[in-house]
Design an enzyme around this catalytic site. Structure first.
Site, PDB file in Angstrom:
ATOM      1  N   CYS A 130      41.351  19.758  36.120  1.00 24.06           N
ATOM      2  CA  CYS A 130      40.359  20.818  35.989  1.00 24.06           C
ATOM      3  C   CYS A 130      39.276  20.448  34.986  1.00 24.06           C
ATOM      4  O   CYS A 130      39.562  20.225  33.804  1.00 24.06           O
ATOM      5  CB  CYS A 130      41.030  22.110  35.558  1.00 24.06           C
ATOM      6  SG  CYS A 130      39.898  23.504  35.479  1.00 24.06           S
ATOM      7  N   LYS A 165      47.347  17.680  41.832  1.00 28.03           N
ATOM      8  CA  LYS A 165      45.949  17.896  42.217  1.00 28.03           C
ATOM      9  C   LYS A 165      45.050  16.912  41.471  1.00 28.03           C
ATOM     10  O   LYS A 165      45.033  16.881  40.239  1.00 28.03           O
ATOM     11  CB  LYS A 165      45.545  19.336  41.916  1.00 28.03           C
ATOM     12  CG  LYS A 165      44.193  19.736  42.499  1.00 28.03           C
ATOM     13  CD  LYS A 165      43.977  21.237  42.351  1.00 28.03           C
ATOM     14  CE  LYS A 165      42.745  21.701  43.112  1.00 28.03           C
ATOM     15  NZ  LYS A 165      42.571  23.169  43.007  1.00 28.03           N
TER      16      LYS A 165
END
Length: 301
Positions: A130, A165
């Protein structure tokens, strides 16, 4: 009839359509617009060990064919999820996947240890990428060593399916994918948002309080498809594709490039029922093309 079911290692989805973390709340927020049981699964918003207030406002801005966000993983923490959210979403038959974030390796491990007691959580998505979080996320996701460190530590604490991710803000995303595969990832999802910035020329200052943020939406799709194609050739574990998927044809691009499943993100803000339409559009395409099983299309290019 078309078989839409797909397997991500030991995890079976009724169809390849998932929702991207941070764009779908905890699922129930969308229950008036979609049949949650029709989804392959929904990935709940980023969950951290301690509650997070997120970044200061403004933290979202519209951009051409997309958006910038710097929400900063606002959530009430894993204990709140376990006590107040989890009991309300176990009634749905689709898979529930928890996106896990942390500012250090121990945070990731602690969250997953707490989630281990929840029988219906059969998978986690480890967010090492992120770009909105100043501590942890960006650093872990942009080096092979950092990505492998988090993956290996979580692997010891979490015995069910672990999806990692990946960040697109790297020189070689295939190298990062290989690193997390080697450290025990069961699947990889990509891409997370691209690092971007927009300036309000009238006010002579950035639109976001954090100056930079994550770019998502249709504008990033060609980059995301290219990276999915590269990673699918580089690793043996299943790949989940996301980034600018707005309709069924977009989803099929990712599948044909090598994704076994896809995540829908920004499109949920534009049309809350878009996931249902994507499932129908994939089905219609397969019927028109005489495709009996969606898996026939995975990596076909």
């Amino acid at each position: 009839m078309v078989n839409l079911s797909v397997r991500l290692g030991d995890l079976t989805l009724s169809n390849p359509v998932l929702t991207a973390s941070g764009t779908f709340g905890y699922g129930e927020e969308y229950a008036d617009f979609v049949d949650l049981n029709r989804l392959g699964g929904f990935i709940v918003k980023g969950t951290t060990l301690e509650p997070r207030e997120g970044n200061d406002y403004p933290r979202m801005a519209e951009t051409p064919s997309g958006m910038l966000n710097a929400v900063g993983l606002q959530n009430k923490g894993v204990d709140h999820f376990i006590e107040h959210i989890y009991p309300n979403i176990t009634k749905y038959s689709s898979e529930i996947i928890v996106n896990v974030s942390g500012k250090c390796v121990d945070d990731y491990v602690a969250v997953c240890e707490k989630l281990s007691d929840l029988e219906r959580i059969r998978a986690v998505e480890i967010n090492i990428s992120c770009p909105n979080v100043k501590q942890g996320g960006m650093a872990y996701g942009t080096t092979c060593e950092g990505a492998a460190e988090v993956t290996s530590a979580v692997r010891k604490a979490w015995k069910r399916h672990m999806m990692v991710k990946l960040s697109p803000n790297v020189t070689s995303i295939a190298d990062i994918a290989r690193a997390v595969e080697g450290a025990g990832a069961d699947s990889v999802s990509l891409i997370n948002t691209l690092l971007g910035m927009a300036v309000d020329v009238e006010r002579r200052k950035p639109y976001l309080s954090t100056i930079t943020g994550g770019v998502s939406g249709a504008a990033v799709k060609p980059i995301a498809v290219r990276m999915v194609w590269q990673v699918a050739k580089a690793v043996a574990v299943p790949v989940v594709g996301l980034g600018g998927i707005m309709n069924g044809r977009d989803a099929l691009e990712f599948i044909m490039a090598g994704a076994r499943a896809i995540e829908v993100g920004t499109a949920n803000f534009i049309d809350p029922s878009v996931t249902m339409k994507i499932i129908d559009e994939i089905t219609d395409f397969c019927e028109r093309q005489g495709v009996k099983d969606i898996n026939e299309l995975v990596g076909i290019i």
